[in-house]
Design a protein around this motif. Structure first.
Motif, short mmCIF file in Angstrom:
data_model
loop_
_atom_site.label_atom_id
_atom_site.label_comp_id
_atom_site.label_asym_id
_atom_site.label_seq_id
_atom_site.Cartn_x
_atom_site.Cartn_y
_atom_site.Cartn_z
N MET A 1 59.59 46.53 53.92
CA MET A 1 59.37 47.94 54.27
C MET A 1 60.67 48.72 54.25
O MET A 1 60.71 49.88 53.82
N ASN A 2 61.74 48.12 54.73
CA ASN A 2 63.04 48.81 54.70
C ASN A 2 63.43 49.18 53.28
O ASN A 2 63.89 50.29 53.01
N LYS A 3 63.26 48.24 52.36
CA LYS A 3 63.61 48.50 50.96
C LYS A 3 62.63 49.50 50.35
O LYS A 3 63.03 50.36 49.56
N LEU A 4 61.35 49.39 50.71
CA LEU A 4 60.33 50.30 50.19
C LEU A 4 60.66 51.74 50.57
O LEU A 4 60.63 52.65 49.73
N LEU A 5 60.99 51.96 51.85
CA LEU A 5 61.26 53.32 52.32
C LEU A 5 62.53 53.91 51.71
O LEU A 5 62.71 55.13 51.72
N ALA A 6 63.40 53.06 51.16
CA ALA A 6 64.64 53.53 50.57
C ALA A 6 64.54 53.73 49.06
O ALA A 6 65.51 54.13 48.42
N GLY A 7 63.36 53.47 48.48
CA GLY A 7 63.21 53.55 47.03
C GLY A 7 63.18 54.98 46.50
O GLY A 7 62.96 55.94 47.23
N ALA A 8 63.39 55.09 45.20
CA ALA A 8 63.44 56.41 44.56
C ALA A 8 62.06 57.05 44.47
O ALA A 8 61.95 58.28 44.46
N THR A 9 61.01 56.24 44.38
CA THR A 9 59.65 56.80 44.28
C THR A 9 58.82 56.27 45.45
O THR A 9 57.73 55.71 45.27
N VAL A 10 59.36 56.47 46.65
CA VAL A 10 58.73 55.95 47.86
C VAL A 10 57.35 56.56 48.09
O VAL A 10 56.45 55.87 48.58
N SER A 11 57.14 57.80 47.73
CA SER A 11 55.83 58.42 47.97
C SER A 11 54.73 57.70 47.21
O SER A 11 53.63 57.48 47.74
N ASP A 12 55.00 57.34 45.94
CA ASP A 12 54.00 56.60 45.16
C ASP A 12 53.71 55.24 45.80
O ASP A 12 52.57 54.79 45.84
N ALA A 13 54.77 54.62 46.30
CA ALA A 13 54.60 53.30 46.92
C ALA A 13 53.79 53.40 48.21
O ALA A 13 52.95 52.54 48.50
N LEU A 14 54.03 54.44 49.00
CA LEU A 14 53.29 54.61 50.24
C LEU A 14 51.82 54.89 49.97
O LEU A 14 50.94 54.42 50.70
N ARG A 15 51.54 55.67 48.94
CA ARG A 15 50.14 55.89 48.56
C ARG A 15 49.48 54.55 48.23
O ARG A 15 48.34 54.28 48.64
N LEU A 16 50.19 53.72 47.50
CA LEU A 16 49.66 52.43 47.12
C LEU A 16 49.45 51.55 48.35
O LEU A 16 48.44 50.86 48.47
N LEU A 17 50.39 51.59 49.27
CA LEU A 17 50.31 50.80 50.49
C LEU A 17 49.03 51.13 51.27
O LEU A 17 48.33 50.23 51.74
N PHE A 18 48.74 52.43 51.38
CA PHE A 18 47.57 52.85 52.15
C PHE A 18 46.28 52.76 51.33
O PHE A 18 45.24 52.37 51.86
N ASN A 19 46.35 53.10 50.05
CA ASN A 19 45.13 53.11 49.24
C ASN A 19 44.59 51.71 48.97
O ASN A 19 43.37 51.53 48.77
N THR A 20 45.47 50.71 48.93
CA THR A 20 45.01 49.34 48.71
C THR A 20 44.57 48.67 50.02
O THR A 20 44.03 47.57 50.00
#
Length: 405
Positions: free
Chosen positions: A199-218
């Protein structure tokens, strides 16, 4: 293609000279081909661990049961792992059986994603058995083999995959997305420490919004501590995470948009270090009272410029101030800090011992109140930062407060 991993050259050369195959493998090859910074350089070889130990002067047996030896060379550590295959993952992390192999192919088949199943030999030739380079060109993230099987072996691969979406700007394959949704509950089998790292690395990514959508949508979010009943509001996906500079700031933005305010409970569930708990708690406290906050010398002195800047970056990331407004506030904070007569209590020319002596009283609650008020008077310029002036102020202050002591 020339061999780009100069620091690992002596290791591959020595292995090759002694009749063993050896390749740089995994993330280092991926990041080189993507033009990203290279961190750890991992090596895979046909040599068995005992043979690796014999060939190199300085080694550490970091995982002999899995075929891994750390080779120390020129101040760096390189993990050298024997070709291997794996079978059974009853604990959803460690294979029940590790078999040393003689074929690079078998070793690459056990990897998680195609972009990580890449190897490079000493000549610079890339070995790509699963289309990882094509996936990089298309910005696709696919598993090696059947997605559900790869995920069931180690459910953390779901978090790693979503993290790669954040870091690389890739899109998750349809089969992988379906598998993530179907197997998301398996994340409950993974230790929170490993989840937190991803999660720490995810929140620091360049396209974190897309990743968060994926985290919640899946539905993967529902398998994470205290997020099982949390619904992501649209504002989460519009947070300007790129404006934030620290773990604490990113976590504060994440939790604020989810409406989570009990930092103590959350930090315990996620086993946060005390430092992160404190920084996130302070940020959310300031952010929650932002409308009442007016930066002046004493408020900047009290918070410190680092926290003051963090608060302003958080406000801008949440869309409550503009980027231009952030820049103005940061310049104001820096100017106020530069104008502070002192930067800490230790710069006062007096201590509690002086105040006790001047008062003729025993220490008590009055002492901390006096020192706090003194700091404010000095910082705002109402009292000069020299002993005689402070003594005059203290005697007058004591007279006014005598009925309270």
């Amino acid at each position: 293609m020339r061999f780009p991993f100069d620091k690992a050259t002596p290791i591959l050369d020595r292995l090759n000279e002694n009749g063993f195959e050896a390749y740089v493998v995994g993330g280092a090859v991926r990041d080189y081909l993507l033009g990203r910074p290279i961190h750890d350089i991992d090596i895979t070889t046909s040599a068995h661990p005992d043979e690796v130990v014999t060939l190199f002067q300085r080694t550490i047996p970091v995982g002999l049961q899995h075929g891994t030896v750390a080779v120390l060379l020129n101040g760096r550590s390189f993990e050298v792992t024997t070709f291997r295959s794996e079978n059974g993952y009853d604990d959803f992390r460690h294979p029940n059986q590790v078999t040393f192999e003689t074929s690079l192919d078998k070793d690459l088949m056990r990897r998680d994603f195609t972009i990580n199943a890449l190897a490079m030999d000493r000549t610079g030739k890339v070995i790509d058995l699963f289309g990882g380079q094509d996936d990089m060109k298309l910005k696709h993230l696919r598993t090696v083999g059947i997605a559900e099987e790869r995920i069931t072996e180690d459910p953390l691969r779901m978090m790693r995959g979503i993290r790669f979406v954040s870091e690389l700007g890739f899109s998750l394959g349809e089969d992988e997305r379906e598998a993530f949704s179907k197997k998301s509950v398996l994340l409950k089998k993974i230790s929170v420490e490993r989840i937190d790292q991803e999660m720490n690395k995810l929140l620091a990514g360049a396209t974190v919004s897309d990743a968060l959508r994926l985290l919640f949508n899946t539905g993967c979010s529902r398998a994470l501590p205290l997020l099982d009943k949390t619904v992501a509001r649209e504002e989460l996906f519009s947070v300007r995470f790129d404006l934030l500079k620290s773990e604490g700031e990113r976590w504060a933005a994440f939790l604020r948009t989810l409406g989570m305010t009990d930092i103590s409970t959350f930090s315990s569930a996620w086993k946060w270090p005390v430092s992160r708990k404190k920084s996130v708690g302070l940020l959310l406290k300031y952010e929650g009272n932002y409308k009442l906050l007016n930066w002046d010398k004493f408020s900047v002195y009290s918070s410190g410029p680092e926290l003051a800047h963090s608060v302003e970056r958080l406000e801008a990331a949440l869309g409550k101030t503009s980027v231009e407004g952030l820049e103005r506030k940061e310049r104001l904070i820096d100017r106020l800090w530069q104008d502070c007569p002192i930067r800490s209590r230790s710069e006062l020319p007096v201590s509690g011992h002086n105040l006790i002596r001047w008062s003729g009283k025993e220490p008590g609650p009055w002492l901390s109140a006096a020192i706090e008020q003194l700091e404010k008077e000095v910082v705002t310029g109402k009292v000069p930062n020299e002993q005689e002036g402070i003594k005059r102020w203290f005697m007058a202050w004591q007279e006014k407060q005598k009925n309270q002591f």
